[in-house]
Write a protein that holds these residues in place. Structure first.
Motif, PDB file in Angstrom:
ATOM      1  N   ALA A  10       0.974  -1.431   0.002  1.00 54.01           N
ATOM      2  CA  ALA A  10       0.195   0.046   0.037  1.00 54.01           C
ATOM      3  C   ALA A  10       0.762   0.980   0.112  1.00 54.01           C
ATOM      4  N   ASP A  11       0.089   1.991  -0.905  1.00 52.77           N
ATOM      5  CA  ASP A  11       1.022   3.622  -0.761  1.00 52.77           C
ATOM      6  C   ASP A  11       1.013   4.826  -0.204  1.00 52.77           C
ATOM      7  N   ASP A  12      -0.294   3.732   0.513  1.00 52.97           N
ATOM      8  CA  ASP A  12      -0.450   4.822   2.112  1.00 52.97           C
ATOM      9  C   ASP A  12      -1.052   4.196   3.211  1.00 52.97           C
ATOM     10  N   LEU A  13       0.525   4.271   4.168  1.00 57.30           N
ATOM     11  CA  LEU A  13      -0.128   3.728   4.905  1.00 57.30           C
ATOM     12  C   LEU A  13      -1.023   4.376   6.325  1.00 57.30           C
ATOM     13  N   SER A  14      -1.673   5.215   5.793  1.00 60.38           N
ATOM     14  CA  SER A  14      -2.271   5.510   6.551  1.00 60.38           C
ATOM     15  C   SER A  14      -3.609   5.061   6.663  1.00 60.38           C
ATOM     16  N   ALA A  15      -4.603   5.530   5.097  1.00 57.33           N
ATOM     17  CA  ALA A  15      -5.334   5.088   4.541  1.00 57.33           C
ATOM     18  C   ALA A  15      -5.416   3.119   5.108  1.00 57.33           C
ATOM     19  N   ASP A  50       4.943  -0.722   2.214  1.00 58.39           N
ATOM     20  CA  ASP A  50       4.670   0.422   1.993  1.00 58.39           C
ATOM     21  C   ASP A  50       6.212  -0.025   0.355  1.00 58.39           C
ATOM     22  N   PRO A  51       5.705  -0.667  -0.518  1.00 61.57           N
ATOM     23  CA  PRO A  51       6.563  -0.746  -1.745  1.00 61.57           C
ATOM     24  C   PRO A  51       7.687  -0.103  -1.623  1.00 61.57           C
ATOM     25  N   ALA A  52       7.432   1.305  -1.828  1.00 62.04           N
ATOM     26  CA  ALA A  52       9.049   2.341  -1.848  1.00 62.04           C
ATOM     27  C   ALA A  52       9.770   1.961  -0.433  1.00 62.04           C
ATOM     28  N   LYS A  53       9.487   2.032   0.567  1.00 65.77           N
ATOM     29  CA  LYS A  53      10.224   2.156   1.601  1.00 65.77           C
ATOM     30  C   LYS A  53      11.135   0.898   1.523  1.00 65.77           C
TER      31      LYS A  53
END
Length: 126
Positions: A10-15, A50-53
């Motif tokens: 997920a790109d938005d971990l808060s969501a 998060d795929p980027a991190k």
């Protein structure tokens, strides 16, 4: 053998945290803000990265990926209707699919676009 971990992205971990903890009511085991969320299930873990991190070097190999995965979470057959109502009340588009006499699955998307399914183990004859 059984699955010990299942991983989604997920790109938005808060969501993702609001969805998995709030809508689905999963128990948050641990998190590293901006990197991952780990949820405890019955006898296994659901990992949301998060795929980027998670593509950065670290103590364990990269967990790079992208949204678009699938996971099916087991629910009692008797709770299918209640879960469908709860998901629709949360504003989710739910597709119900009948597996002949084995039970029914509820399909929907998380905020990142992963396909989630709630179904009784009987759909697999378990």
């Amino acid at each position: 053998m059984r699955a010990l971990e299942t991983c989604l992205y997920a790109d938005d971990l808060s969501a993702a945290e609001a969805f998995y903890g709030g809508v689905l009511g999963l128990e948050l085991h641990s998190k590293v803000p901006g990197r991952h969320l780990f949820y405890r299930l019955e006898g296994s873990m659901l990992l949301i990265f998060d795929p980027a991190k998670s593509d950065q070097p670290g103590d364990v190999p990269s967990h790079a990926g992208k949204p678009g995965g699938h996971v099916c979470l087991a629910i009692p057959r008797s709770e299918t209707d209640a879960w469908e109502q709860k998901l629709r009340a949360a504003g989710l588009d739910v597709t119900r699919y009948a597996w002949k006499d084995r039970g029914e699955s509820l399909y929907f998307h998380d905020p990142a676009g992963n396909v989630l399914e709630l179904a009784p183990a009987s759909i697999w004859g378990l």
